[in-house]
Design an enzyme around this catalytic site. Structure first.
Site, PDB file in Angstrom:
ATOM      1  NE  ARG A  35      41.074  44.037  41.867  1.00 41.02           N
ATOM      2  CZ  ARG A  35      41.417  43.857  40.651  1.00 41.02           C
ATOM      3  NH1 ARG A  35      42.964  43.480  40.588  1.00 41.02           N
ATOM      4  NH2 ARG A  35      40.866  43.774  39.728  1.00 41.02           N
ATOM      5  NE  ARG A  39      42.647  37.649  45.602  1.00 44.12           N
ATOM      6  CZ  ARG A  39      42.784  37.422  44.155  1.00 44.12           C
ATOM      7  NH1 ARG A  39      42.816  36.152  43.845  1.00 44.12           N
ATOM      8  NH2 ARG A  39      42.783  38.643  43.325  1.00 44.12           N
ATOM      9  NE  ARG A  48      35.409  35.066  50.493  1.00 44.20           N
ATOM     10  CZ  ARG A  48      35.946  35.014  49.422  1.00 44.20           C
ATOM     11  NH1 ARG A  48      36.332  35.997  48.949  1.00 44.20           N
ATOM     12  NH2 ARG A  48      36.021  33.844  48.732  1.00 44.20           N
ATOM     13  CG  ASP A  84      32.484  40.888  42.268  1.00 44.86           C
ATOM     14  OD1 ASP A  84      33.775  40.663  42.158  1.00 44.86           O
ATOM     15  OD2 ASP A  84      31.953  40.872  40.949  1.00 44.86           O
ATOM     16  CE1 TYR A 159      34.710  39.435  33.579  1.00 46.44           C
ATOM     17  CE2 TYR A 159      33.941  41.541  34.371  1.00 46.44           C
ATOM     18  CZ  TYR A 159      34.946  40.742  34.285  1.00 46.44           C
ATOM     19  OH  TYR A 159      36.288  40.961  34.942  1.00 46.44           O
TER      20      TYR A 159
END
Length: 352
Positions: A35, A39, A48, A84, A159
């Site tokens: 990562r 962010r 973004r 992702d 998921y």
């Protein structure tokens, strides 16, 4: 590059990162962060702005910019492709999205054998933006390797069966325990999709790949060996012929490290819970290790970060190969300068 080729791209072959993955002598311990593109970077938040997550993964120019941002800022030894783990599932037509603050949410969970029909094969034509973006990236990166990645079958299945993030995995585990044939067929189908997604990335120019089994720590070793390991091994086997290093990472996977190595990885990622010297004992010879500074250490002062990084390096001193990383991903509120200083410290402290 083809599945019958064992050659690395010449520009990246002698990089510190790939040398460490191959357990060869390195000029310094290579560093990258899971990562690292995300962010924690103000430049990421800027580009973004107003673009949904999954849409951002389909814009080659945006993917290229975001992937390059941490390389420019932190001088890490490898880039990781911005994407992702649910991108290939979206690409084959599954109804899902990434909800801010929640994560992947699936419109219709996979619960029955009839639902498996929705998991069709993935082809390169489903993800042309991946091929285009990686082509752009490898030109920009030059001698810096690009890591491709995918979600492992168990984590994708968790998921799909739960319909979103879960702390208990009650539906996924109920299928695994109660309908093992359906479970095995689901993971086998996901292994094919995952392998196809990794092949696209490698053939486009990725120098290594990482399989993220983020939630595999929810399993007991016997259940992993019986119900999950075959599908992960199928993924690793499918890309073995390309000759690129294969990394396997899971969270809370201390009890599974040996098995995760046996699944076929060349490099085993270790979270922060197990010291690297102990991890090597569990994994056994013939594997490089990746890790494993606790990401929360980066919220402390410079001296503390360096002291804890030194502990990681000391524990890694006897390893056959070591790639310095965090024990999980960079947290959103991490100070980017702390990451830059950490890269510099590891490079300086391990210069040979």
């Amino acid at each position: 590059m083809t599945a019958n080729s064992s050659m690395q791209p010449t520009a990246t072959y002698d990089s510190a990162f790939l040398k460490a993955c191959r357990r060869e002598p390195v000029p310094h311990t290579p560093v990258w962060f899971m990562r690292q593109a995300g962010r924690s970077l103000p430049e990421y938040r800027k580009v973004r702005e107003g673009v949904p997550m999954l849409e951002s993964c389909t814009r080659p120019e945006l993917v290229t910019e975001i992937t390059l941002q941490p390389v420019r800022r932190h001088h890490v030894d490898a880039a990781i492709y911005y994407s992702d783990i649910v991108v290939p599932l979206k690409a084959i037509g599954l109804g899902l999205d990434i909800e801010p603050g929640v994560g992947p949410v699936v419109e219709e969970p996979i619960r029955t054998r009839a639902d498996l029909a929705r998991l069709r094969d993935l082809t390169p034509e489903d993800v042309p933006y991946v091929t285009e973006a990686i082509g752009m990236l490898t030109k920009e990166l030059g001698a810096t390797p690009l890591i491709g990645f995918a979600g492992a079958p168990f984590t994708l299945a968790s998921y799909l069966v739960e319909g979103g993030p879960s702390r208990t995995y009650e539906n996924a585990k109920a299928m695994m325990y109660g309908d093992p044939e359906l479970w095995a067929d689901l993971l086998d189908r996901l292994a094919d999709i995952t392998a196809a997604f990794l092949k696209v990335q490698i053939e486009a120019g990725a120098s290594a790949v990482q399989l993220f089994d983020s939630w595999v720590g929810a399993l007991a070793p016997a259940d992993y060996r019986r119900s999950v390991m075959p599908s992960s091994a199928k993924v690793f086997d499918a890309v073995a012929g390309y000759g690129v290093p294969r990394i396997h990472f899971g969270v809370g996977s201390g009890e599974l490290l040996k098995l995760m190595g046996e699944a076929g990885a060349d490099v085993v990622g270790v979270d922060w819970r197990v010291p690297l010297d102990e991890a090597q004992r569990r994994v056994g010879p013939g594997k490089a290790l990746q890790g494993n500074l606790d990401p929360t250490v980066l919220f402390t002062d410079k001296d503390t970060v360096e002291a804890r990084a030194r502990e990681v390096l000391d524990a890694a001193a006897g390893l056959e190969g070591h790639v310095f990383n965090l024990g999980h991903g960079v947290m959103p509120n991490t100070d980017p300068d702390a990451l830059t200083r950490l890269v510099e410290y590891v490079h300086t402290a391990t210069a040979r």
